[in-house]
Enzyme design. Structure first.
Site, PDB file in Angstrom:
ATOM      1  N   LYS A   1      -4.497   0.227  -3.435  1.00  8.42           N
ATOM      2  CA  LYS A   1      -3.049   0.026  -3.490  1.00  8.42           C
ATOM      3  C   LYS A   1      -2.385   0.517  -2.196  1.00  8.42           C
ATOM      4  O   LYS A   1      -1.567  -0.176  -1.585  1.00  8.42           O
ATOM      5  CB  LYS A   1      -2.463   0.778  -4.686  1.00  8.42           C
ATOM      6  CG  LYS A   1      -0.971   0.535  -4.906  1.00  8.42           C
ATOM      7  CD  LYS A   1      -0.313   1.717  -5.615  1.00  8.42           C
ATOM      8  CE  LYS A   1      -0.123   2.886  -4.654  1.00  8.42           C
ATOM      9  NZ  LYS A   1       0.723   3.983  -5.166  1.00  8.42           N
TER      10      LYS A   1
ATOM     11  N   LYS B   1       2.749   8.083   6.184  1.00  8.35           N
ATOM     12  CA  LYS B   1       1.850   8.408   5.065  1.00  8.35           C
ATOM     13  C   LYS B   1       0.822   7.288   4.869  1.00  8.35           C
ATOM     14  O   LYS B   1      -0.375   7.544   4.657  1.00  8.35           O
ATOM     15  CB  LYS B   1       2.675   8.607   3.791  1.00  8.35           C
ATOM     16  CG  LYS B   1       1.888   8.623   2.500  1.00  8.35           C
ATOM     17  CD  LYS B   1       1.005   9.871   2.340  1.00  8.35           C
ATOM     18  CE  LYS B   1       0.247   9.826   1.014  1.00  8.35           C
ATOM     19  NZ  LYS B   1      -0.668  10.950   0.841  1.00  8.35           N
TER      20      LYS B   1
ATOM     21  N   THR C   1       4.089   8.118  -2.656  1.00  5.55           N
ATOM     22  CA  THR C   1       3.608   7.142  -1.691  1.00  5.55           C
ATOM     23  C   THR C   1       4.064   5.766  -2.138  1.00  5.55           C
ATOM     24  O   THR C   1       3.502   5.177  -3.047  1.00  5.55           O
ATOM     25  CB  THR C   1       2.063   7.199  -1.615  1.00  5.55           C
ATOM     26  OG1 THR C   1       1.687   8.520  -1.222  1.00  5.55           O
ATOM     27  CG2 THR C   1       1.524   6.199  -0.597  1.00  5.55           C
TER      28      THR C   1
END
Lengths: 299, 299, 299, 299
Positions: free
Chosen positions: D242, D173, D97
């Site tokens: 994050k 994602k 990711t």
């Protein structure tokens, strides 16, 4: 002109005094007796009830705490409330900060009684009221406002007229209070950001209220935030929360999104949940510090 | 004192002129040649490159558009960038609005070169710069600031010192710009609320910037919102969006939630998505009107 | 058990049918006559007025559109409203989505009349009601709920009990609807983000409602967003806006900030301001696309 | 097909095992040696460096923790990083990711090296990876994806293709993770609202994840919120913060306002400021309780 005057609170008392000084005949009423007696020593006629104070008045001024109190005093009571005691054609001047729905309700009721309803909330704190320097936000039938303009000229430095619908003055007042809350929140977040990087919030606030926002709404609340002096409250956070709720209701009624307004709503609830409603509006600043895990400004 | 001066844009040019007038020796550089020549007629020495302008300077002032441009001019180029040309002990004064991360990066680089880095972003528009009345927000080593204080005394009416870490001045500048954006948004929502109830936004704004917020940030932007005069841009909305992004990054670095800041972020993106980035920052007001389905203020 | 049943709308009609099928004796009333006649053919006794339908009932079920309608039907009318016609000890079961304040008001009124008030709003759409598979959210006096549990067993697959105060069931229902609105908004922002980078929103939604959120609330609303099929409305956006307002009021009453709730408030207002209130709740997705300056998903 | 595999963490290790089991030849590398040795016992060839593992591979799979680590492993190191060791035409499959900017950067670098870059982040936790049932989100050149499709068929139950630009898989994602964070926040606010009115948050959550949102993202996080079991963390709140930051950056790049996203940002910062970053993502629920002045759910 014979004037009835209802509500001798922090703002109402000095306003009534100024009208007396200017030579108007006043019949006054207040929930507690003390302020009535004080006005009587200056020449006002005490009213035993709201209706008694209103009897025969050409203009009735009301400045009461909120919708419910205003409704009770104006429309209810053993002798029918103040409105019922007024002669046809009298002007009812509501100077309180009330909801738009309440303004519409009162305007309709006044019309059915042959009265004329003017909304005239004010901007300014006690010292401004004492000096007769309020800004008066007026809306309603223009000729009705003309009738009471001499009173406004005594009470304020300027009357701003916003339309024929009384509620238009109320929405302006609520929008103004929303902007004051926004200024408090803006200072709070900015000072917290500075403090998060080791700059004292007080230092930041002194600079920004000197160099950029040198106007009382900022210097006053900014100073209180910087010094964490939230008592005694100049204007209670819980009252700010109430006005904000009314502003958001006004937004809902017109389908106006107010993202700053809704942030303010949540932050006021956060403050109330932490038992800070009795503090000065500036205490809203604690929310930003608390969320950032920072100590209070001064420590 | 020999001074290198990099960046003769809207703000830099009048600042450099003021230093010249005050008797300082300036070597100047700018990306485009015109402003350099203009300064030369007033006595400045043209620098062919940033390094050329910096050569031998005791103090180097840079006021460039953003992080990337500042880095390029200070650190890169065929002859090594400006920093490499400075003598050990020289003070590098960065007066641009840059990120905290960039301030830290430059401070470290300066230290490794035996230079002293001072952050000194300013508050004030062009006319204030011309008048030498800027507010200077300074942070960094105190003795380094002392060294360049005579320059600040020429450029500004007051220097505010915020700490030993250069980035502390940058966070203060970003917090200040956040507050200006908040004032614009606050006026926008309030005026839209008024307009939603049939009160002209312009009427509301005239009142509120006279009666409550009578300070240039409000009167200036409020006037632009009222009149829908967004061109030419005094300060572009796209630049406001950039500064806001840096403010939010500063908040992230210190774990400071900024709910007004994030509302502003979304509204700036909304504005940019509608092609309004080239307009004046006051054009942010269009978002509130658009979301409420209302016509522009003036129509 | 003799049952009075008020409100034969989309949800009420199939629920009443199921009770009839299960052998309960029903007296029914509805504002319009058609649904009453339809139920009568199945064995229900028509009531001429709410009070007529309630007469002699051991349990009175009401499922009406909102607070005001519920109040009118239960408490007002020429013959005194439904509550006045009930025998002491009867259980009043309000299955509508109403405010907490209304639940408190009705509970107090019932108590003063010797009645027992149970709040029992439901989760599930029409097809679920038809199948007798609703989830019933119940709160109020436990023995009163016990009394009507046989009815709930017919109407729903499961009864969830949330406390002794009727309003506790209402807050649960409002919290559930808040979560559905949040799911719609979450899909809307995510699909818009994808679309902003050239991925069709529909492709994203198909994946996410298959791979991660494979549950009807997501697949149903997600499919509608993907296909932009907002008519006919399964549940109108304007009704969602109403429920959300009640959820926020519930939050205010308990000092609970709800930042997702307030974002939803603003986005619903944005939608209403653009004339989308009659569309399905999924049309809330248009707000995210509109703000990003993107065309509708399908185009 | 010869495969290089970089990153044998929680997700990478079971994925590599599944490829081995399916008969692919793997050269593997990991920062720490333990997982490499474990894979070697199953038949993988240990690589001494990323470049060593990549040497001669037709496909290189990387699943590393973030942008910086990915860049280091792919592009840097004494022997030039993994990319430099690949034969022309090889397919680089990044399953981590990462940011959109990083995907663009890698795609450009691969192109300049004659390599083909495919982004293929996955949805699913460890147990799903072990079962070879991941959902694979793929984007990049279609023929390159075709080349590695046999690997995806081993690793996942389904491959979703989202476009020719690798970053399109990354935005999908990030949008998915944003939706999971939204589900957590939605449950948190709703449970806090219930709790504010005396309904146990756990009771509310059990009902809503059974009756409406019966899908693992809700039941899993909802159960953790209900029981306040935040350790050991299945997915750390700091990692959620994050990913959210990357989602907001993706929004900024396409001018997509994300008001839920920005609420989430502020709440994650609030959580981090209170030292909760090491806890499971579900601990985000503490923010809502804390702001409402309520005790933790369980007490």
């Amino acid at each position: 002109m014979n004037i009835g005057f209802l509500g001798l609170g922090t703002m109402g008392a000095p306003m009534a005094r100024n009208l007396l000084k200017a030579g108007f005949a006043l019949r006054v009423w207040n929930r507690s007796r003390g302020p009535v007696d004080a006005l009587a020593t200056l020449g006002a006629t005490p009213g035993a009830t709201p209706a008694d104070a209103a009897r025969g008045a050409e203009a009735l001024i009301a400045i009461l705490s909120d919708d419910d109190t205003s409704r009770t005093v104006l429309c209810e009571g053993a002798d029918g409330g103040a409105l019922g005691a007024l002669p046809r054609g009298a002007v009812v001047v509501n100077m309180a900060t009330v909801s738009l729905a309440f303004a519409r309700e009162m305007a309709a009721r006044c019309e059915s009684l042959g009265l004329r309803y003017v909304a005239a909330p004010v901007l300014g704190r006690v010292n401004v009221a004492e000096a007769g320097k309020l800004n008066i936000l007026a809306a309603g039938d223009a000729s009705a406002i003309d009738t009471v303009q001499p009173l406004f000229d005594v009470l304020g430095q300027r009357t701003w007229r916003f339309g024929d619908l009384p509620e238009q003055a109320n929405v302006v007042k609520l929008a103004a209070n929303f902007m004051i809350a926004s200024a408090i929140e803006s200072m709070s977040e900015a000072a917290t950001l500075a403090q998060g990087h080791g700059v004292a919030g007080a230092d930041f606030l002194e600079m920004i209220t000197t160099a950029v926002f040198a106007t009382p709404a900022y210097t006053g609340y900014g100073g209180a935030i910087a010094k964490e002096t939230f008592e005694p409250a100049g204007f209670k956070l819980s009252l700010g929360a109430k006005d904000l709720r009314l502003a958001l209701l006004a937004g809902e009624a017109a389908n106006v999104p107010m993202p700053f307004g809704t942030v303010l709503r949540d932050n006021h609830l956060d403050s109330l949940a932490h038992g800070e409603g009795h503090l000065d509006w500036a205490a809203l600043s604690r929310v930003a510090l608390r969320r950032a895990g920072l100590p209070k400004t001064q420590t």
